[in-house]
Design a protein around this motif. Structure first.
Motif, PDB file in Angstrom:
ATOM      1  N   ASN A   4       9.075  -4.947  32.938  1.00 46.90           N
ATOM      2  CA  ASN A   4      10.413  -5.097  33.530  1.00 46.90           C
ATOM      3  C   ASN A   4      11.360  -3.975  33.105  1.00 46.90           C
ATOM      4  OD1 ASN A   4       9.841  -7.467  34.996  1.00 46.90           O
ATOM      5  ND2 ASN A   4      10.142  -8.711  33.160  1.00 46.90           N
ATOM      6  N   TYR A   5      10.941  -2.743  33.332  1.00 42.83           N
ATOM      7  CA  TYR A   5      11.770  -1.577  33.038  1.00 42.83           C
ATOM      8  C   TYR A   5      13.069  -1.683  33.839  1.00 42.83           C
ATOM      9  CZ  TYR A   5      12.991   3.337  32.345  1.00 42.83           C
ATOM     10  OH  TYR A   5      13.624   4.499  32.000  1.00 42.83           O
ATOM     11  N   VAL A   9       1.197   4.545  33.905  1.00 39.60           N
ATOM     12  CA  VAL A   9       2.504   4.533  33.237  1.00 39.60           C
ATOM     13  C   VAL A   9       3.520   3.728  34.048  1.00 39.60           C
ATOM     14  CG1 VAL A   9       4.465   5.964  32.562  1.00 39.60           C
ATOM     15  CG2 VAL A   9       2.150   6.668  31.961  1.00 39.60           C
ATOM     16  N   VAL A  10       3.595   3.991  35.356  1.00 41.39           N
ATOM     17  CA  VAL A  10       4.542   3.256  36.200  1.00 41.39           C
ATOM     18  C   VAL A  10       4.203   1.763  36.210  1.00 41.39           C
ATOM     19  CG1 VAL A  10       5.350   2.926  38.568  1.00 41.39           C
ATOM     20  CG2 VAL A  10       5.116   5.228  37.644  1.00 41.39           C
ATOM     21  N   GLY A  11       2.909   1.447  36.277  1.00 39.98           N
ATOM     22  CA  GLY A  11       2.495   0.047  36.263  1.00 39.98           C
ATOM     23  C   GLY A  11       2.891  -0.667  34.984  1.00 39.98           C
ATOM     24  N   SER A  16      13.783  -8.576  46.521  1.00 47.59           N
ATOM     25  CA  SER A  16      13.206  -9.877  46.182  1.00 47.59           C
ATOM     26  C   SER A  16      14.002 -10.537  45.069  1.00 47.59           C
ATOM     27  CB  SER A  16      11.752  -9.710  45.742  1.00 47.59           C
ATOM     28  OG  SER A  16      11.212 -10.940  45.310  1.00 47.59           O
ATOM     29  N   GLN A  17      14.178 -11.852  45.208  1.00 53.02           N
ATOM     30  CA  GLN A  17      14.809 -12.636  44.149  1.00 53.02           C
ATOM     31  C   GLN A  17      13.775 -13.247  43.208  1.00 53.02           C
ATOM     32  OE1 GLN A  17      16.966 -15.003  47.202  1.00 53.02           O
ATOM     33  NE2 GLN A  17      18.802 -14.568  45.994  1.00 53.02           N
ATOM     34  N   ASP A  18      12.518 -12.967  43.457  1.00 51.95           N
ATOM     35  CA  ASP A  18      11.432 -13.478  42.633  1.00 51.95           C
ATOM     36  C   ASP A  18      11.319 -12.627  41.375  1.00 51.95           C
ATOM     37  OD1 ASP A  18       9.156 -14.463  41.478  1.00 51.95           O
ATOM     38  OD2 ASP A  18       7.810 -13.933  43.135  1.00 51.95           O
ATOM     39  N   SER A  19      11.618 -13.219  40.230  1.00 51.17           N
ATOM     40  CA  SER A  19      11.596 -12.461  38.972  1.00 51.17           C
ATOM     41  C   SER A  19      10.196 -11.994  38.595  1.00 51.17           C
ATOM     42  CB  SER A  19      12.176 -13.315  37.846  1.00 51.17           C
ATOM     43  OG  SER A  19      11.430 -14.522  37.705  1.00 51.17           O
ATOM     44  N   GLY A  20       9.172 -12.652  39.157  1.00 54.17           N
ATOM     45  CA  GLY A  20       7.808 -12.253  38.832  1.00 54.17           C
ATOM     46  C   GLY A  20       7.240 -11.183  39.738  1.00 54.17           C
ATOM     47  N   ALA A  21       8.015 -10.778  40.771  1.00 50.24           N
ATOM     48  CA  ALA A  21       7.499  -9.811  41.741  1.00 50.24           C
ATOM     49  C   ALA A  21       7.201  -8.466  41.080  1.00 50.24           C
ATOM     50  CB  ALA A  21       8.494  -9.638  42.887  1.00 50.24           C
ATOM     51  N   LEU A  22       8.107  -8.009  40.237  1.00 46.03           N
ATOM     52  CA  LEU A  22       7.912  -6.714  39.580  1.00 46.03           C
ATOM     53  C   LEU A  22       6.741  -6.773  38.617  1.00 46.03           C
ATOM     54  CD1 LEU A  22       8.937  -3.848  39.269  1.00 46.03           C
ATOM     55  CD2 LEU A  22      10.481  -4.643  37.477  1.00 46.03           C
ATOM     56  N   HIS A  23       6.581  -7.869  37.920  1.00 46.97           N
ATOM     57  CA  HIS A  23       5.458  -8.042  36.985  1.00 46.97           C
ATOM     58  C   HIS A  23       4.129  -7.936  37.745  1.00 46.97           C
ATOM     59  CE1 HIS A  23       3.721  -9.437  33.196  1.00 46.97           C
ATOM     60  NE2 HIS A  23       2.949 -10.266  33.890  1.00 46.97           N
ATOM     61  N   ALA A  24       4.022  -8.630  38.883  1.00 46.42           N
ATOM     62  CA  ALA A  24       2.801  -8.591  39.685  1.00 46.42           C
ATOM     63  C   ALA A  24       2.558  -7.203  40.258  1.00 46.42           C
ATOM     64  CB  ALA A  24       2.881  -9.623  40.806  1.00 46.42           C
ATOM     65  N   VAL A  32      13.650  -2.832  37.758  1.00 52.15           N
ATOM     66  CA  VAL A  32      14.162  -4.172  38.047  1.00 52.15           C
ATOM     67  C   VAL A  32      15.302  -4.088  39.051  1.00 52.15           C
ATOM     68  CG1 VAL A  32      15.393  -6.144  37.088  1.00 52.15           C
ATOM     69  CG2 VAL A  32      13.447  -5.168  35.858  1.00 52.15           C
ATOM     70  N   THR A  33      16.210  -3.138  38.841  1.00 56.77           N
ATOM     71  CA  THR A  33      17.347  -2.965  39.748  1.00 56.77           C
ATOM     72  C   THR A  33      16.888  -2.624  41.156  1.00 56.77           C
ATOM     73  OG1 THR A  33      18.704  -2.190  37.907  1.00 56.77           O
ATOM     74  CG2 THR A  33      19.480  -1.678  40.122  1.00 56.77           C
ATOM     75  N   LYS A  34      15.890  -1.767  41.251  1.00 55.88           N
ATOM     76  CA  LYS A  34      15.400  -1.347  42.568  1.00 55.88           C
ATOM     77  C   LYS A  34      14.705  -2.491  43.305  1.00 55.88           C
ATOM     78  CE  LYS A  34      12.906   2.469  44.750  1.00 55.88           C
ATOM     79  NZ  LYS A  34      14.105   2.997  45.427  1.00 55.88           N
ATOM     80  N   VAL A  35      13.843  -3.217  42.608  1.00 56.26           N
ATOM     81  CA  VAL A  35      13.085  -4.297  43.239  1.00 56.26           C
ATOM     82  C   VAL A  35      13.992  -5.473  43.577  1.00 56.26           C
ATOM     83  CG1 VAL A  35      11.240  -5.984  42.878  1.00 56.26           C
ATOM     84  CG2 VAL A  35      10.900  -3.604  42.213  1.00 56.26           C
ATOM     85  N   ALA A  36      15.055  -5.678  42.788  1.00 55.34           N
ATOM     86  CA  ALA A  36      15.955  -6.801  43.027  1.00 55.34           C
ATOM     87  C   ALA A  36      16.620  -6.721  44.400  1.00 55.34           C
ATOM     88  CB  ALA A  36      17.018  -6.856  41.935  1.00 55.34           C
ATOM     89  N   ARG A  37      16.703  -5.526  44.961  1.00 59.96           N
ATOM     90  CA  ARG A  37      17.279  -5.378  46.304  1.00 59.96           C
ATOM     91  C   ARG A  37      16.397  -6.040  47.353  1.00 59.96           C
ATOM     92  NH1 ARG A  37      17.129  -0.305  48.146  1.00 59.96           N
ATOM     93  NH2 ARG A  37      18.597  -0.856  49.804  1.00 59.96           N
TER      94      ARG A  37
END
Length: 585
Positions: free
Chosen positions: A389-390, A381-383, A401-409, A394-399
């Protein structure tokens, strides 16, 4: 019925050969799990960059006696762990290999010691089960695959316990008895708590009193020399260090000696200034999660535990020692989860003897199955949410990395791990629950050590912001760091100056301003969130995000016309520490 006169010897030899093959298989599996990933990642905070940088400085400077980070004495830990990283770095020239290899080797040594003790005290089945349980607990592999100091000190403590138990229950073996105390001394100059196996003497003496002298051959006057051996080994470093301090007689050296001998030992234990936790922290927060599923297995065998305590004095001693270690650390106000790691190997060994060929309580199997099922569903579910891009993720990961694909990976990785856990449950449905859990965990460790490392590497190092600074400034510039952390030194290919670890922020900034006025081509790195009095953020270069902070590059244009002089001038210079990084990096 007659038998061949040498059949007994042949059977013994066959059994010995079988044990050797099993040990080789065990080592092969453990080696794959522990060593996969070495060389694929860099040192990650919190502790790894510190130890790697100290080791790098040892090799570059030739000064190995007292650890230094960024040219400043490091008084928090003795040097043995850093020595081992430095030795591998000196031999190989590869710091990405060197910083993880010592703990990987220590993890294997710990596993072999537990296996061998299981064979000597009970049988091969108990030995294999003990090794299996040790690898099953997440904390063991987590530390064996990292460069924190605790896996190494746990190894020395395990060898100390091994020597005492082998002497008193499979001996007498005086060589191992004194070796145990020697390993305690080595543990002390690795991390001060290396003496913990000495606590095992309390239940051993109790058993001797209950058995009315059952240890006569193992407990004689010469046993009193054990602590002398421990102190002698510790003195191999302590005495030269004290002689060096007396010879140089600088305030910094004297402060180092007093800190390492007193503040980081008794004072840190009795009056901790960090990681303050309640007395029950290990019992409630750490052991249930990091030793899972061993605590549940112990509860599921309470009846077998009572029987084992009556039958096996070895189990009494091992469990009593584990309890003493937990109590010892629980009495100190400062607590970290890794503190109880040294107790895990002996707990796994005792638990293997307790559970050998015995069925757990009926609730155990459905509980483990349910936990694995729920974890697999949660991971999927989390994956999937991350993949899509929930917003909260997105807000948490943006702190970081500026890579928009990081959360997807990351979402794909997490969902894959969840599928692995579900497949292990489905394919091995008819196998015991711990085997299903072991299979899921082992595949997870392999995925994390390869795919996971490649995903996390850009997020766990500051290489991106330092590369941006280097590209902008050129090779002749120098960087100063306000409120420095070791990773910002370790990864810089430019000359680095910092202004003292643990210094007040205000004094740090004043020293940075003074340093910039004293030379040309000098620039300062600072987090955007930090207040500035001697500089301004107007016109500063935004270098990007690292470790959850946005970093700015300050030049002469951002320097105030005047700044109050620091109370004490402190400047620690390191020339191009990041030379170890391949240029393509």
């Amino acid at each position: 019925m007659s038998s061949h006169p040498i059949s007994g010897a042949m059977q013994h030899q066959a059994l010995k050969l079988s044990q050797q093959r099993l040990l080789v298989l065990l080592l092969a599996v453990a080696s794959v799990l522990i060593f996969v990933g070495i060389g694929l990642r860099s040192p990650w905070p919190a502790d790894e960059p510190r130890f790697a940088e100290i080791a790098r400085e040892m090799v570059d400077s030739g000064q190995w006696l007292i650890p230094m980070r960024g040219g400043e004495f490091y008084p928090d830990k003795p040097p043995v762990f850093m020595w081992t990283i430095a030795a591998v770095y000196w031999l190989t020239g590869n710091l990405k290999l060197a910083f993880l290899l010592p703990n990987a080797i220590c993890g294997l040594i710990t596993l072999v010691a537990v296996y061998d003790l299981g064979c000597r005290l009970w049988n091969q089945r108990v030995a294999v089960l003990a090794a299996f349980l040790l690898m099953l607990a997440p904390q063991f592999l987590m530390q064996a695959k990292s460069a924190q100091i605790d896996a190494m000190v746990a190894c020395w403590i395990t060898l100390g316990c091994y020597g005492l138990v082998r002497h008193f229950f499979a001996g007498p073996a005086w060589g191992w008895y004194f070796s145990a105390w020697g390993f305690m001394g080595l543990g002390i100059i690795t991390k001060g708590v290396g003496f913990l196996p000495a606590l095992m003497m309390l239940p051993l003496l109790f058993i001797r009193w209950r058995q009315q002298g059952g240890f006569e051959k193992s407990l004689r006057w010469r046993a009193a020399l054990g602590p002398v051996v421990m102190l002698a080994v510790a003195a191999v470093w302590v005495i030269p260090m004290m002689l060096y301090v007396d010879a140089v007689n600088t305030p910094e050296a004297i402060a180092y000696r007093d800190n390492i001998l007193f503040k980081q030992t008794g004072e840190r234990y009795a009056d901790s200034w960090g990681h303050i936790q309640p007395w029950y922290y290990f019992i409630v927060n750490v052991i249930p999660a990091l030793w899972f599923p061993l605590p549940l297995l112990f509860l599921a065998h309470l009846r077998s535990t009572r029987e084992s305590l009556r039958r096996y004095p070895e189990v009494v001693v091992l469990l009593a020692w584990v309890a003493l270690v937990i109590v010892f650390f629980s009495l100190s106000p400062g607590k970290r989860g890794v503190y109880v790691l040294p107790a895990l190997p002996m707990f796994a060994l005792a638990l293997a003897a307790i559970t050998d060929a015995r069925e757990p309580a009926r609730w155990f199997s459905p509980v483990i199955t349910a936990i694995q099922l729920l974890l697999s569903l949660a991971l999927v579910v989390v994956g999937v949410l991350a993949w899509n891009n929930y917003p909260a993720l997105v807000t948490k990961v943006a702190r970081y990395s500026q890579d928009s694909g990081a959360l997807h990976a990351a979402g794909l990785f997490v969902a894959t791990v969840g599928v692995v856990w579900a497949l292990a449950l489905a394919i091995l449905w008819r196998r015991p629950p711990l085997e299903r859990l072991f299979a899921a965990l082992m595949v997870t460790w392999l995925l994390y050590s390869t795919w996971g490392y490649t995903l996390l590497e850009p997020l766990r190092t500051p290489r991106n912001i330092l590369a941006a600074a280097e590209a902008r400034l050129g090779p002749d510039a120098s960087l100063g760091i306000i409120d420095f952390r070791e990773q910002y030194i370790l990864f810089s290919r430019l000359d680095i100056t910092h202004f003292g670890f643990g210094a007040e922020y205000e004094q740090d900034e004043r020293n940075a301003w003074q340093w910039m006025t004293e030379g040309q081509q000098r620039f300062v790195l600072v987090s955007k969130d930090k207040p500035l009095n001697c500089f301004t953020q107007a016109g500063a270069v935004d270098l990007g995000v690292a470790h959850g902070e946005r970093w700015l590059l300050l030049g002469p244009e951002q320097q105030a016309e005047d700044c109050t002089a620091p109370e004490r001038k402190r400047q620690f210079y390191t020339p191009k520490p990041g030379r170890w990084i391949p240029q393509r990096g």
